[in-house]
Design a protein around this motif. Structure first.
Motif, mmCIF file in Angstrom:
data_model
loop_
_atom_site.group_PDB
_atom_site.id
_atom_site.type_symbol
_atom_site.label_atom_id
_atom_site.label_comp_id
_atom_site.label_asym_id
_atom_site.label_seq_id
_atom_site.Cartn_x
_atom_site.Cartn_y
_atom_site.Cartn_z
ATOM 1 N N LEU A 1 -3.851 -0.541 -8.750
ATOM 2 C CA LEU A 1 -2.996 0.543 -8.266
ATOM 3 C C LEU A 1 -3.817 1.763 -7.848
ATOM 4 O O LEU A 1 -3.323 2.887 -7.838
ATOM 5 C CB LEU A 1 -1.977 0.937 -9.354
ATOM 6 C CG LEU A 1 -0.988 -0.152 -9.761
ATOM 7 C CD1 LEU A 1 -0.085 0.338 -10.882
ATOM 8 C CD2 LEU A 1 -0.172 -0.625 -8.575
ATOM 9 N N SER A 2 -5.067 1.542 -7.482
ATOM 10 C CA SER A 2 -5.939 2.648 -7.078
ATOM 11 C C SER A 2 -5.449 3.256 -5.772
ATOM 12 O O SER A 2 -5.021 2.558 -4.861
ATOM 13 C CB SER A 2 -7.379 2.155 -6.899
ATOM 14 O OG SER A 2 -7.867 1.613 -8.102
ATOM 15 N N GLU A 3 -5.563 4.583 -5.695
ATOM 16 C CA GLU A 3 -5.153 5.313 -4.498
ATOM 17 C C GLU A 3 -6.342 5.775 -3.672
ATOM 18 O O GLU A 3 -6.172 6.187 -2.534
ATOM 19 C CB GLU A 3 -4.308 6.531 -4.897
ATOM 20 C CG GLU A 3 -3.013 6.171 -5.573
ATOM 21 C CD GLU A 3 -2.231 7.392 -6.033
ATOM 22 O OE1 GLU A 3 -2.398 8.484 -5.438
ATOM 23 O OE2 GLU A 3 -1.466 7.258 -6.996
ATOM 24 N N THR A 4 -7.522 5.755 -4.275
ATOM 25 C CA THR A 4 -8.725 6.210 -3.577
ATOM 26 C C THR A 4 -9.772 5.100 -3.609
ATOM 27 O O THR A 4 -9.695 4.177 -4.430
ATOM 28 C CB THR A 4 -9.320 7.470 -4.249
ATOM 29 O OG1 THR A 4 -9.663 7.147 -5.595
ATOM 30 C CG2 THR A 4 -8.342 8.624 -4.224
ATOM 31 N N LYS A 5 -10.760 5.225 -2.739
ATOM 32 C CA LYS A 5 -11.865 4.258 -2.721
ATOM 33 C C LYS A 5 -12.665 4.414 -4.010
ATOM 34 O O LYS A 5 -12.929 5.522 -4.459
ATOM 35 C CB LYS A 5 -12.737 4.512 -1.498
ATOM 36 C CG LYS A 5 -13.762 3.425 -1.255
ATOM 37 C CD LYS A 5 -14.286 3.513 0.157
ATOM 38 C CE LYS A 5 -15.311 2.460 0.441
ATOM 39 N NZ LYS A 5 -14.775 1.108 0.473
ATOM 40 N N VAL A 6 -13.049 3.300 -4.586
ATOM 41 C CA VAL A 6 -13.773 3.294 -5.852
ATOM 42 C C VAL A 6 -15.118 2.614 -5.661
ATOM 43 O O VAL A 6 -15.213 1.560 -5.035
ATOM 44 C CB VAL A 6 -12.964 2.547 -6.942
ATOM 45 C CG1 VAL A 6 -13.742 2.481 -8.243
ATOM 46 C CG2 VAL A 6 -11.612 3.204 -7.153
ATOM 47 N N GLN A 9 0.821 -1.219 0.000
ATOM 48 C CA GLN A 9 0.000 0.000 0.000
ATOM 49 C C GLN A 9 0.855 1.270 0.000
ATOM 50 O O GLN A 9 0.542 2.221 -0.705
ATOM 51 C CB GLN A 9 -0.916 0.009 1.226
ATOM 52 C CG GLN A 9 -1.886 -1.150 1.292
ATOM 53 C CD GLN A 9 -2.987 -1.054 0.270
ATOM 54 O OE1 GLN A 9 -3.548 0.000 0.063
ATOM 55 N NE2 GLN A 9 -3.307 -2.155 -0.371
ATOM 56 N N ASP A 10 1.918 1.271 0.775
ATOM 57 C CA ASP A 10 2.737 2.484 0.897
ATOM 58 C C ASP A 10 3.612 2.740 -0.334
ATOM 59 O O ASP A 10 4.282 3.767 -0.406
ATOM 60 C CB ASP A 10 3.588 2.440 2.166
ATOM 61 C CG ASP A 10 4.577 1.283 2.191
ATOM 62 O OD1 ASP A 10 4.439 0.343 1.381
ATOM 63 O OD2 ASP A 10 5.496 1.321 3.033
ATOM 64 N N GLN A 11 3.598 1.836 -1.320
ATOM 65 C CA GLN A 11 4.399 2.020 -2.529
ATOM 66 C C GLN A 11 3.549 2.325 -3.769
ATOM 67 O O GLN A 11 4.078 2.660 -4.821
ATOM 68 C CB GLN A 11 5.250 0.774 -2.785
ATOM 69 C CG GLN A 11 6.303 0.556 -1.718
ATOM 70 C CD GLN A 11 7.064 -0.738 -1.923
ATOM 71 O OE1 GLN A 11 7.100 -1.290 -3.015
ATOM 72 N NE2 GLN A 11 7.682 -1.222 -0.863
ATOM 73 N N ILE A 12 2.236 2.214 -3.643
ATOM 74 C CA ILE A 12 1.355 2.396 -4.803
ATOM 75 C C ILE A 12 1.449 3.819 -5.366
ATOM 76 O O ILE A 12 1.587 4.011 -6.574
ATOM 77 C CB ILE A 12 -0.102 2.025 -4.456
ATOM 78 C CG1 ILE A 12 -0.209 0.502 -4.286
ATOM 79 C CG2 ILE A 12 -1.083 2.533 -5.511
ATOM 80 C CD1 ILE A 12 -1.562 0.006 -3.813
ATOM 81 N N LYS A 13 1.403 4.814 -4.507
ATOM 82 C CA LYS A 13 1.447 6.207 -4.979
ATOM 83 C C LYS A 13 2.747 6.489 -5.734
ATOM 84 O O LYS A 13 2.735 7.104 -6.803
ATOM 85 C CB LYS A 13 1.274 7.156 -3.792
ATOM 86 C CG LYS A 13 1.052 8.588 -4.192
ATOM 87 C CD LYS A 13 0.686 9.433 -2.992
ATOM 88 C CE LYS A 13 0.162 10.767 -3.436
ATOM 89 N NZ LYS A 13 -0.501 11.492 -2.370
ATOM 90 N N ASP A 14 3.860 6.012 -5.201
ATOM 91 C CA ASP A 14 5.149 6.229 -5.873
ATOM 92 C C ASP A 14 5.216 5.496 -7.210
ATOM 93 O O ASP A 14 5.755 6.019 -8.180
ATOM 94 C CB ASP A 14 6.307 5.781 -4.976
ATOM 95 C CG ASP A 14 6.524 6.709 -3.794
ATOM 96 O OD1 ASP A 14 6.098 7.888 -3.860
ATOM 97 O OD2 ASP A 14 7.117 6.262 -2.798
ATOM 98 N N LEU A 15 4.656 4.290 -7.264
ATOM 99 C CA LEU A 15 4.646 3.551 -8.528
ATOM 100 C C LEU A 15 3.782 4.277 -9.564
ATOM 101 O O LEU A 15 4.167 4.394 -10.724
ATOM 102 C CB LEU A 15 4.148 2.123 -8.317
ATOM 103 C CG LEU A 15 4.075 1.244 -9.561
ATOM 104 C CD1 LEU A 15 5.404 1.186 -10.309
ATOM 105 C CD2 LEU A 15 3.603 -0.160 -9.187
ATOM 106 N N ASN A 16 2.635 4.794 -9.148
ATOM 107 C CA ASN A 16 1.793 5.561 -10.075
ATOM 108 C C ASN A 16 2.530 6.780 -10.610
ATOM 109 O O ASN A 16 2.439 7.092 -11.808
ATOM 110 C CB ASN A 16 0.493 5.983 -9.396
ATOM 111 C CG ASN A 16 -0.502 4.848 -9.272
ATOM 112 O OD1 ASN A 16 -0.513 3.934 -10.084
ATOM 113 N ND2 ASN A 16 -1.329 4.889 -8.245
ATOM 114 N N LYS A 17 3.277 7.464 -9.753
ATOM 115 C CA LYS A 17 4.048 8.631 -10.202
ATOM 116 C C LYS A 17 5.104 8.223 -11.225
ATOM 117 O O LYS A 17 5.314 8.907 -12.225
ATOM 118 C CB LYS A 17 4.719 9.318 -9.004
ATOM 119 C CG LYS A 17 3.785 10.140 -8.159
ATOM 120 C CD LYS A 17 4.533 10.793 -7.010
ATOM 121 C CE LYS A 17 3.587 11.507 -6.079
ATOM 122 N NZ LYS A 17 4.282 12.061 -4.903
#
Length: 182
Positions: A121-126, A15-23
């Motif tokens: 790789l979602s960062e928000t609730k969908v 979870q803590d790496q998803i945002k960086d991977l998306n970037k």
């Protein structure tokens, strides 16, 4: 791990790496390439393409599980992923979907897509954006709604993404190719 039409692995991307991977994916997306959605299907999501080499290290755990699942559950003859391989980064916003289709590449005379791997790789609730498969009966892969989850299934199974109601669904698609089916 097992379900009847697919296999899944939770937390292949922490979870803590998803945002960086998306970037990283956004940074290295190749704007010269375009998506080739399945014929006879409606795909309204945004798709960006990224070369495997740019995120290879980030996907090591996921690819190990792809190989393990194939070796132990399917036995498909797959080619190894090469650095120049193009992966699809799908962004589904409210109102977007991808109707029933199978994954195939009609432009590849000597190969077939045999195995599809999806990583949430979602960062928000969908809300909405359910992933459904059909092979004699319809089932929802509820596990894919959890960010960081890897979902694996034979590419010839019919599948779709239902319309997004709220939030942004991000998935990375890895198509595993092999020699033509015989």
């Amino acid at each position: 791990m097992a379900r009847s039409l697919y296999y899944y692995w939770n937390d292949v991307i922490p979870q803590d790496q998803i945002k960086d991977l998306n970037k990283k994916i956004e940074q290295y997306a190749d704007k010269r390439l375009s998506d080739r959605p399945a014929t006879m299907a409606s795909k309204t999501s945004t798709v960006k393409n990224i070369r495997y080499s740019h995120i290879k290290q980030d996907l090591a755990a996921a690819l190990e599980r792809v190989e393990f699942t194939n070796q132990n559950e399917y036995g498909f003859d797959l080619y190894p992923l090469i650095d120049s391989k193009i992966l699809n980064y799908n962004i589904y916003r409210p109102g977007t979907e991808y109707t029933w289709h199978v994954d195939m590449d009609k432009n590849a005379p000597f190969t077939d897509i045999k195995f599809t791997a999806l990583i949430n790789l979602s960062e928000t609730k969908v809300k909405g954006g359910d992933f459904l498969l059909f092979e004699g009966y319809e089932t929802t892969a509820v596990e894919l709604s959890r960010p960081g989850t890897l979902l694996l299934f034979p590419s010839f199974y019919n599948h779709k993404v239902t319309k997004i109601i709220s939030g942004t669904r991000r998935t990375l698609t890895i198509f595993m190719y092999g020699p033509k089916w015989r």
